[in-house]
Write a protein that holds these residues in place. Structure first.
Motif, PDB file in Angstrom:
ATOM      1  N   LEU A  41     -71.541 -43.136  63.861  1.00  0.00           N
ATOM      2  CA  LEU A  41     -72.543 -42.320  64.546  1.00  0.00           C
ATOM      3  C   LEU A  41     -73.942 -42.908  64.500  1.00  0.00           C
ATOM      4  CD1 LEU A  41     -73.296 -39.663  65.998  1.00  0.00           C
ATOM      5  CD2 LEU A  41     -73.549 -38.621  63.726  1.00  0.00           C
ATOM      6  N   GLY A  42     -74.321 -43.449  63.371  1.00  0.00           N
ATOM      7  CA  GLY A  42     -75.699 -43.887  63.159  1.00  0.00           C
ATOM      8  C   GLY A  42     -76.271 -43.101  61.998  1.00  0.00           C
ATOM      9  N   PRO A  43     -77.560 -43.248  61.729  1.00  0.00           N
ATOM     10  CA  PRO A  43     -78.174 -42.598  60.559  1.00  0.00           C
ATOM     11  C   PRO A  43     -78.016 -41.075  60.606  1.00  0.00           C
ATOM     12  CG  PRO A  43     -79.732 -44.082  61.628  1.00  0.00           C
ATOM     13  CD  PRO A  43     -78.538 -44.007  62.507  1.00  0.00           C
ATOM     14  N   HIS A  44     -77.450 -40.525  59.542  1.00  0.00           N
ATOM     15  CA  HIS A  44     -77.230 -39.084  59.461  1.00  0.00           C
ATOM     16  C   HIS A  44     -76.965 -38.697  58.015  1.00  0.00           C
ATOM     17  CE1 HIS A  44     -73.108 -40.520  59.238  1.00  0.00           C
ATOM     18  NE2 HIS A  44     -72.819 -39.363  58.663  1.00  0.00           N
ATOM     19  N   LYS A  45     -76.971 -37.410  57.782  1.00  0.00           N
ATOM     20  CA  LYS A  45     -76.464 -36.812  56.553  1.00  0.00           C
ATOM     21  C   LYS A  45     -75.449 -35.784  57.003  1.00  0.00           C
ATOM     22  CE  LYS A  45     -80.766 -37.339  54.008  1.00  0.00           C
ATOM     23  NZ  LYS A  45     -81.881 -36.649  53.371  1.00  0.00           N
ATOM     24  N   SER A  46     -74.498 -35.470  56.136  1.00  0.00           N
ATOM     25  CA  SER A  46     -73.531 -34.459  56.556  1.00  0.00           C
ATOM     26  C   SER A  46     -73.175 -33.532  55.409  1.00  0.00           C
ATOM     27  CB  SER A  46     -72.269 -35.108  57.126  1.00  0.00           C
ATOM     28  OG  SER A  46     -71.588 -35.847  56.150  1.00  0.00           O
ATOM     29  N   ALA A  47     -72.794 -32.347  55.797  1.00  0.00           N
ATOM     30  CA  ALA A  47     -72.286 -31.329  54.891  1.00  0.00           C
ATOM     31  C   ALA A  47     -70.958 -30.878  55.491  1.00  0.00           C
ATOM     32  CB  ALA A  47     -73.275 -30.179  54.783  1.00  0.00           C
ATOM     33  N   LYS A  48     -70.424 -29.789  55.010  1.00  0.00           N
ATOM     34  CA  LYS A  48     -69.097 -29.363  55.448  1.00  0.00           C
ATOM     35  C   LYS A  48     -68.972 -29.298  56.972  1.00  0.00           C
ATOM     36  CE  LYS A  48     -65.516 -26.011  54.622  1.00  0.00           C
ATOM     37  NZ  LYS A  48     -65.058 -24.884  53.856  1.00  0.00           N
ATOM     38  N   ALA A  49     -69.759 -28.460  57.615  1.00  0.00           N
ATOM     39  CA  ALA A  49     -69.639 -28.311  59.069  1.00  0.00           C
ATOM     40  C   ALA A  49     -70.916 -28.711  59.799  1.00  0.00           C
ATOM     41  CB  ALA A  49     -69.274 -26.878  59.419  1.00  0.00           C
ATOM     42  N   CYS A  50     -71.859 -29.296  59.102  1.00  0.00           N
ATOM     43  CA  CYS A  50     -73.119 -29.703  59.730  1.00  0.00           C
ATOM     44  C   CYS A  50     -73.323 -31.202  59.576  1.00  0.00           C
ATOM     45  CB  CYS A  50     -74.307 -28.987  59.094  1.00  0.00           C
ATOM     46  SG  CYS A  50     -74.384 -27.247  59.447  1.00  0.00           S
ATOM     47  N   VAL A  51     -73.926 -31.754  60.611  1.00  0.00           N
ATOM     48  CA  VAL A  51     -74.370 -33.140  60.573  1.00  0.00           C
ATOM     49  C   VAL A  51     -75.861 -33.087  60.865  1.00  0.00           C
ATOM     50  CG1 VAL A  51     -74.182 -35.408  61.656  1.00  0.00           C
ATOM     51  CG2 VAL A  51     -72.135 -33.995  61.360  1.00  0.00           C
ATOM     52  N   TYR A  52     -76.642 -33.809  60.079  1.00  0.00           N
ATOM     53  CA  TYR A  52     -78.092 -33.775  60.227  1.00  0.00           C
ATOM     54  C   TYR A  52     -78.588 -35.132  60.706  1.00  0.00           C
ATOM     55  CZ  TYR A  52     -77.249 -29.799  57.193  1.00  0.00           C
ATOM     56  OH  TYR A  52     -76.761 -28.630  56.651  1.00  0.00           O
ATOM     57  N   ILE A  53     -79.363 -35.113  61.794  1.00  0.00           N
ATOM     58  CA  ILE A  53     -79.969 -36.333  62.309  1.00  0.00           C
ATOM     59  C   ILE A  53     -81.476 -36.107  62.451  1.00  0.00           C
ATOM     60  CG2 ILE A  53     -77.873 -37.072  63.502  1.00  0.00           C
ATOM     61  CD1 ILE A  53     -79.221 -36.145  66.148  1.00  0.00           C
ATOM     62  N   LYS A  54     -82.253 -37.179  62.404  1.00  0.00           N
ATOM     63  CA  LYS A  54     -83.705 -37.072  62.572  1.00  0.00           C
ATOM     64  C   LYS A  54     -84.076 -36.974  64.054  1.00  0.00           C
ATOM     65  CE  LYS A  54     -85.169 -37.254  58.345  1.00  0.00           C
ATOM     66  NZ  LYS A  54     -85.724 -36.059  57.744  1.00  0.00           N
ATOM     67  N   ASN A  55     -83.390 -37.776  64.877  1.00  0.00           N
ATOM     68  CA  ASN A  55     -83.646 -37.786  66.320  1.00  0.00           C
ATOM     69  C   ASN A  55     -82.462 -38.468  66.999  1.00  0.00           C
ATOM     70  OD1 ASN A  55     -84.116 -40.688  66.317  1.00  0.00           O
ATOM     71  ND2 ASN A  55     -86.046 -40.194  65.308  1.00  0.00           N
ATOM     72  N   ASP A  56     -82.549 -38.658  68.282  1.00  0.00           N
ATOM     73  CA  ASP A  56     -81.436 -39.255  69.017  1.00  0.00           C
ATOM     74  C   ASP A  56     -81.541 -40.770  69.165  1.00  0.00           C
ATOM     75  OD1 ASP A  56     -83.667 -38.825  70.768  1.00  0.00           O
ATOM     76  OD2 ASP A  56     -82.350 -39.285  72.448  1.00  0.00           O
ATOM     77  N   HIS A  57     -82.626 -41.396  68.701  1.00  0.00           N
ATOM     78  CA  HIS A  57     -82.883 -42.807  68.971  1.00  0.00           C
ATOM     79  C   HIS A  57     -81.820 -43.758  68.424  1.00  0.00           C
ATOM     80  CE1 HIS A  57     -86.641 -41.502  70.561  1.00  0.00           C
ATOM     81  NE2 HIS A  57     -87.074 -41.088  69.382  1.00  0.00           N
TER      82      HIS A  57
END
Length: 140
Positions: A101-117
Motif C-alpha cells: 500500500l505505501g506508508p501506513h499504520k494499521s489496527a484491527k479494522a482501520c488503516v491510517y494514512i497521512k495523505n494520498d501522495h
C-alpha cells in the motif's frame, strides 16, 4: 433492557459540504481522491455517517450478544493527524496488500494514512473491493 442506538448512523448531510469544510487544500484533495477510489472500487456513492465519516454502501449486523445495527461497508474519515480508512479486518490477502500500500499504520479494522501522495491507488482500490465483498459475504 432498552437497546442502545449506534452513535454513527447514516445521515442526509452533504458529503461535498463536509469536504469543502476541510482546513486546507491538501486535505480536501486527499478526501476527493479517496472518494473517487472508494466509489469506483465499492460501486457505492458516498454518504455521511455521523458528522465525520464518509461511508460507501451499508450492511446490517447482528452479534451473538444481541447487539445489532447498520454500518458502512467501507469508508474513511479525515482525522486530526491522519485519515482513518475503515476496511474489514479479515478480507483475503489483507496483509499482503497492506505491504504494497505505501506508508501506513494499521489496527484491527482501520488503516491510517497521512495523505494520498505515497499510497498505491491500485492496491487501495483492491483492498476496498475485497473488504466490501468480505463484509457482504459475512452479512448477506
Amino acid at each position: 433492557m432498552a437497546k442502545s442506538t449506534n452513535k454513527t448512523q447514516e445521515t442526509t448531510a452533504s458529503v461535498a459540504e463536509f469536504v469543502a469544510q476541510q482546513t486546507d487544500d491538501a486535505r480536501r484533495k486527499t478526501c476527493e481522491k479517496l472518494i473517487h477510489i472508494f466509489s469506483k472500487a465499492s460501486k457505492f456513492e458516498p454518504k455521511m455517517w455521523g458528522p465525520s465519516i464518509i461511508g460507501f454502501g451499508s450492511y446490517h449486523y447482528k452479534y451473538e450478544s444481541g447487539r445489532e445495527g447498520d454500518a458502512p461497508l467501507s469508508g474513511f474519515a479525515p482525522r486530526k493527524n491522519d485519515f482513518s480508512l475503515y476496511l474489514s479486518a479479515n478480507f483475503p490477502d489483507r496483509e499482503l496488500l497492506l505491504s504494497k500500500l505505501g506508508p501506513h499504520k494499521s489496527a484491527k479494522a482501520c488503516v491510517y494514512i497521512k495523505n494520498d501522495h505515497d499510497i498505491n491507488e491500485e492496491v487501495l482500490a483492491e483492498m476496498v473491493k475485497r473488504s466490501v465483498a468480505h463484509v457482504q459475504e459475512m452479512y448477506p
